[in-house]
Design an enzyme around this catalytic site. Structure first.
Site, PDB file in Angstrom:
ATOM      1  N   GLU A  31       0.843  -1.205   0.000  1.00  0.00           N
ATOM      2  CA  GLU A  31       0.000   0.000   0.000  1.00  0.00           C
ATOM      3  C   GLU A  31       0.875   1.251   0.000  1.00  0.00           C
ATOM      4  OE1 GLU A  31      -3.718   1.432   2.814  1.00  0.00           O
ATOM      5  OE2 GLU A  31      -1.901   0.688   3.786  1.00  0.00           O
ATOM      6  N   HIS A  33       2.363   4.725   1.008  1.00  0.00           N
ATOM      7  CA  HIS A  33       2.512   5.416   2.299  1.00  0.00           C
ATOM      8  C   HIS A  33       3.155   6.783   2.075  1.00  0.00           C
ATOM      9  CE1 HIS A  33       1.660   1.487   4.057  1.00  0.00           C
ATOM     10  NE2 HIS A  33       1.533   2.078   5.217  1.00  0.00           N
ATOM     11  N   ASP A  42       3.755  -1.910   5.624  1.00  0.00           N
ATOM     12  CA  ASP A  42       2.902  -2.663   6.555  1.00  0.00           C
ATOM     13  C   ASP A  42       3.390  -4.091   6.764  1.00  0.00           C
ATOM     14  OD1 ASP A  42       1.342  -0.460   6.932  1.00  0.00           O
ATOM     15  OD2 ASP A  42      -0.329  -1.140   5.694  1.00  0.00           O
ATOM     16  N   HIS A 117      -1.750  -3.970   9.332  1.00  0.00           N
ATOM     17  CA  HIS A 117      -2.521  -3.151   8.381  1.00  0.00           C
ATOM     18  C   HIS A 117      -3.909  -2.916   8.961  1.00  0.00           C
ATOM     19  CE1 HIS A 117      -4.031  -1.610   4.598  1.00  0.00           C
ATOM     20  NE2 HIS A 117      -4.852  -2.626   4.422  1.00  0.00           N
ATOM     21  N   GLU A 119      -6.810  -1.993   7.985  1.00  0.00           N
ATOM     22  CA  GLU A 119      -8.036  -2.497   7.361  1.00  0.00           C
ATOM     23  C   GLU A 119      -8.209  -4.016   7.440  1.00  0.00           C
ATOM     24  OE1 GLU A 119      -6.085  -0.135   6.217  1.00  0.00           O
ATOM     25  OE2 GLU A 119      -7.133   1.355   4.999  1.00  0.00           O
ATOM     26  N   HIS A 175      -1.278   7.294   8.894  1.00  0.00           N
ATOM     27  CA  HIS A 175      -0.901   6.568   7.683  1.00  0.00           C
ATOM     28  C   HIS A 175       0.162   7.371   6.958  1.00  0.00           C
ATOM     29  CE1 HIS A 175      -1.335   3.798   4.344  1.00  0.00           C
ATOM     30  NE2 HIS A 175      -1.324   4.832   3.528  1.00  0.00           N
ATOM     31  N   GLU A 180       4.565   5.605  11.699  1.00  0.00           N
ATOM     32  CA  GLU A 180       5.135   4.691  10.712  1.00  0.00           C
ATOM     33  C   GLU A 180       6.485   5.186  10.198  1.00  0.00           C
ATOM     34  OE1 GLU A 180       1.739   2.192   8.498  1.00  0.00           O
ATOM     35  OE2 GLU A 180       1.687   4.325   8.006  1.00  0.00           O
TER      36      GLU A 180
END
Length: 258
Positions: A31, A33, A42, A117, A119, A175, A180
């Site tokens: 994904e 970032h 992730d 992650h 989701e 995010h 992160e």
């Protein structure tokens, strides 16, 4: 001796399983970032946490499941940036369920799913529920599965140090932000490009979702909060606390004689 399943021969893996190893399965995502972090953030961080914890508890880290449930606009920026690679919910459920059942077939009875992650959360719940139910139907009644998001719990002391000079936007907007970015600076500094961080205002999302998702809701970089205040020192605080949390959780459920 490596704790990574992929680096072990089959007979060494079998010996470790018979020696009561906890098997950890990292699950992440591919994904975007933002401009400054890699697409693998992730799954790379979930695997890192699993490896560090496995070293503390006589564990083995199964090959990670790199892909995750679809990126959502309000928590991951959505799917419109190139590289974000989504699984349907049912695909993720069946993939994780099948891998967990295979680990049990190998002889593992203490299995931990480590999620990196946001989701993925409820799809992994369903995968673990279905796996344990089908294992019990098959007569394997002593298998147990622990599932956790490694970053769900952060102490107030760490929060004050990490977000000094800035506000915590909440886990759903973290995010590509400070959390992160700092962790990746500590664990994979060569993959972080701080000079590319965009200091954009936090997005103001409406209290609903739209399908298809509207990319105009998301900052142009794809990051939902700024990682400009991230440092490797802050990353160390976060990572070491998360490793301790995962380790403590595994010991409580799988190593406590009581």
């Amino acid at each position: 001796m490596s704790v990574m399943m992929s680096e072990l021969s089959w007979d060494e893996y079998q010996r470790r399983i018979r020696d009561d190893a906890i098997v950890l399965l990292p699950v992440g995502a591919v994904e975007q970032h933002g401009h400054h972090l890699p697409l693998g953030t992730d799954w790379m961080m979930a695997t890192y946490m699993a490896r560090r914890a496995a070293e503390n508890v006589n564990g083995i880290v199964a090959a990670p499941i790199s892909y995750g449930y679809r990126s959502q606009v309000r928590t991951g920026g959505g799917a419109h940036q190139c590289g974000t690679t989504n699984l349907d919910g049912g695909t993720l459920i069946n993939l994780v369920k099948d891998v967990v059942k295979e680990l049990a077939r190998h002889g593992a009875r203490k299995i931990a799913v480590i999620d990196g992650h946001f989701e993925n959360r409820f799809y992994l719940d369903e995968a673990c529920f279905l796996a344990i139910r089908e294992l019990q139907w098959a007569g394997i009644e002593d298998a147990r599965i622990l599932k956790m998001i490694y970053a769900e719990k952060i102490s107030n002391e760490t929060m004050e140090k990490v977000y000094a000079g800035g506000d915590y936007p909440g886990l759903d907007l973290e995010h590509g932000g400070i959390l992160e970015t700092a962790m990746m600076l500590y664990c994979y500094p060569d993959l972080v490009h701080l000079d590319r961080v965009k200091d954009e205002p936090l997005p103001e999302f409406p209290p609903y979702d739209m399908f298809p998702g509207n990319p105009d809701w998301v900052p142009s970089s794809g990051a939902l909060s700024s990682g400009k205040l991230a440092t490797a020192e802050k990353g160390k605080l976060l990572v070491e606390e998360f490793v301790a949390t995962v380790t403590e959780s595994l010991r409580r459920e799988f190593r406590n004689p009581a």
